[in-house]
Write a protein that holds these residues in place. Structure first.
Motif, short mmCIF file in Angstrom:
data_model
loop_
_atom_site.label_atom_id
_atom_site.label_comp_id
_atom_site.label_asym_id
_atom_site.label_seq_id
_atom_site.Cartn_x
_atom_site.Cartn_y
_atom_site.Cartn_z
N UNK A 140 3.28 36.02 42.95
CA UNK A 140 4.49 35.37 42.44
C UNK A 140 4.45 33.86 42.60
N UNK A 141 3.43 33.35 43.31
CA UNK A 141 3.37 31.89 43.49
C UNK A 141 2.87 31.24 42.20
N UNK A 142 3.69 30.38 41.61
CA UNK A 142 3.34 29.72 40.34
C UNK A 142 2.68 28.38 40.65
N UNK A 143 1.36 28.28 40.51
CA UNK A 143 0.69 27.02 40.82
C UNK A 143 1.07 25.94 39.81
N UNK A 144 1.17 24.69 40.26
CA UNK A 144 1.44 23.58 39.33
C UNK A 144 0.33 22.54 39.40
N UNK A 145 -0.68 22.79 40.28
CA UNK A 145 -1.77 21.82 40.40
C UNK A 145 -3.09 22.55 40.56
N UNK B 51 2.61 11.89 31.15
CA UNK B 51 4.02 12.27 31.09
C UNK B 51 4.22 13.70 31.60
N UNK B 52 3.15 14.49 31.58
CA UNK B 52 3.23 15.88 32.04
C UNK B 52 2.19 16.17 33.11
N UNK B 53 2.34 17.31 33.77
CA UNK B 53 1.39 17.70 34.83
C UNK B 53 0.49 18.84 34.34
N UNK B 54 -0.19 19.52 35.26
CA UNK B 54 -1.17 20.55 34.87
C UNK B 54 -0.54 21.85 34.42
N UNK B 55 0.78 21.96 34.43
CA UNK B 55 1.44 23.10 33.80
C UNK B 55 2.40 22.60 32.72
N UNK C 137 -3.19 24.69 33.88
CA UNK C 137 -3.57 25.50 35.04
C UNK C 137 -3.01 26.91 34.83
N UNK C 138 -3.90 27.87 34.71
CA UNK C 138 -3.45 29.25 34.50
C UNK C 138 -2.75 29.79 35.75
N UNK C 139 -1.66 30.53 35.53
CA UNK C 139 -0.99 31.24 36.63
C UNK C 139 -1.49 32.68 36.54
N UNK C 140 -2.42 33.02 37.41
CA UNK C 140 -3.00 34.37 37.39
C UNK C 140 -2.31 35.19 38.48
N UNK C 141 -1.63 36.25 38.08
CA UNK C 141 -0.92 37.06 39.06
C UNK C 141 -1.89 37.68 40.05
#
Ligand SMILES: [Zn+2]
Length: 315
Positions: free
Chosen positions: A98-103, A56-60, A89-93
């Motif tokens: 500024x790119x927010x990964x979702x996969x 039902x959800x993805x990696x974020x 999935x960690x969003x590491x600045x």
């Protein structure tokens, strides 16, 4: 794995040990569908399929609202095994700015276990009416399979949300591109923490859906599949645990091993593995099935030869 994937129509008409599980198609559905006839309105009998493999959800941890998904199911999909994704999935600045990964393929930043996914799935399920709930089999997946306490997490979730969950999974041991990115100890088929999880699942009657690549990416042709022997001995150690091996052990670049169908058949016809099922979910798996007319024929023949309904929770 979200509701866009569909395989060839002729898959839908079988009841076999090989579960068709694109994000919408499950052969076993016909079996499950029959059982849910009493709980769900007359429309149920016209369902085309059920689904044993839906995130039902993805990696974020974002995804489709369950009520919107129910509309997507419409009168085609009867019952769905529902779970989140156990990894964030960690969003590491420092890594992607500024790119927010979702996969997981969009950044080198790590993945980490995200247990709240089980509470999220439970509350989504609880927001449904009784009749709507009868069309879902929520599964617990928010645990670290390398942690000896993982079985205790599963017990805690069952106690916190009584009557909600039917199984555990999809959880992952060896998975291309993912396992190496997970923070902490790498999961292994040899880890007694996994045996504790499977023992507990047998004890309380939870079905288990496990993602474990049968081989490594870009394996040398003809080489022994890296994880086949370990997976078979794990399955032999837990004859009382119903286990679905997701995607028959394949992945995006983890290709069918030599004589893959024969390898599956050896397991399917061995009474020691009477508790083992396969799902054939995911586009990255389906592409191998429909790669050639011969692949389609071999797969269909294998599915036709192994009819065994999947044990499901009665509603
Ligand atoms: Zn998977």
């Amino acid at each position: 794995m979200v509701a866009t994937m569909r395989t060839e129509p002729f898959w839908f008409s079988m009841k076999r040990r090989l579960c068709l599980a694109t994000a919408g198609a499950v052969v076993l559905g016909a079996y499950i569908g029959l059982r849910t006839q009493s709980a769900v309105s007359q429309a149920a009998v016209s369902y085309e399929l059920n689904d044993v493999h839906f995130h039902l959800t993805n990696y974020v941890q974002e995804g489709t609202d369950i009520h919107a998904f129910l509309k997507l199911m419409g009168n085609k999909v009867g019952r769905v095994a529902l779970f989140g994704i156990p990894l964030q999935q960690e969003w590491s600045y420092q890594n992607s700015g500024d790119f927010a990964p979702t996969y997981y393929l969009q950044t080198d930043a790590p993945l980490y276990y995200y247990s709240f996914t089980d509470a999220y799935i439970a509350m989504a399920y609880r927001s449904l009416s009784k009749e709507e709930q009868a069309r879902f089999d929520p599964m617990i997946t928010g645990f670290n399979p390398a942690d000896m306490y993982a079985a205790d997490h599963i017990r805690r979730v069952l106690k916190t949300f009584p009557g909600v969950f039917s199984g555990i999974g999809e959880f992952t041991i060896h998975k291309e591109f993912v396992s190496a990115k997970v923070a902490g100890e790498t999961a292994s088929l040899l880890n007694p923490a996994l045996d504790r999880i499977l023992d507990f699942a047998a004890e309380v009657g939870l079905i288990v859906l496990i993602h474990n690549d049968m081989d490594v990416p870009f394996a040398k042709a003809g080489s022994e599949p890296a994880y086949l022997a370990q997976m078979k001995s794990l399955l032999k150690r837990h004859p009382k645990t119903k286990v679905i091996w997701a995607h028959t052990g394949l992945g995006r670049v983890v290709r069918p091993v030599t004589h893959h169908a024969a390898t599956l058949e050896a397991i399917l016809k061995d009474p020691q593995f009477g508790h083992v099922y396969f799902d054939i979910s995911w586009d990255e798996f389906a592409k191998y099935l429909v790669a050639t007319p011969e692949a389609v024929k071999i797969s269909a023949d294998l599915i036709n030869r192994y009819p065994r309904p999947l044990p499901v929770r009665h509603r």
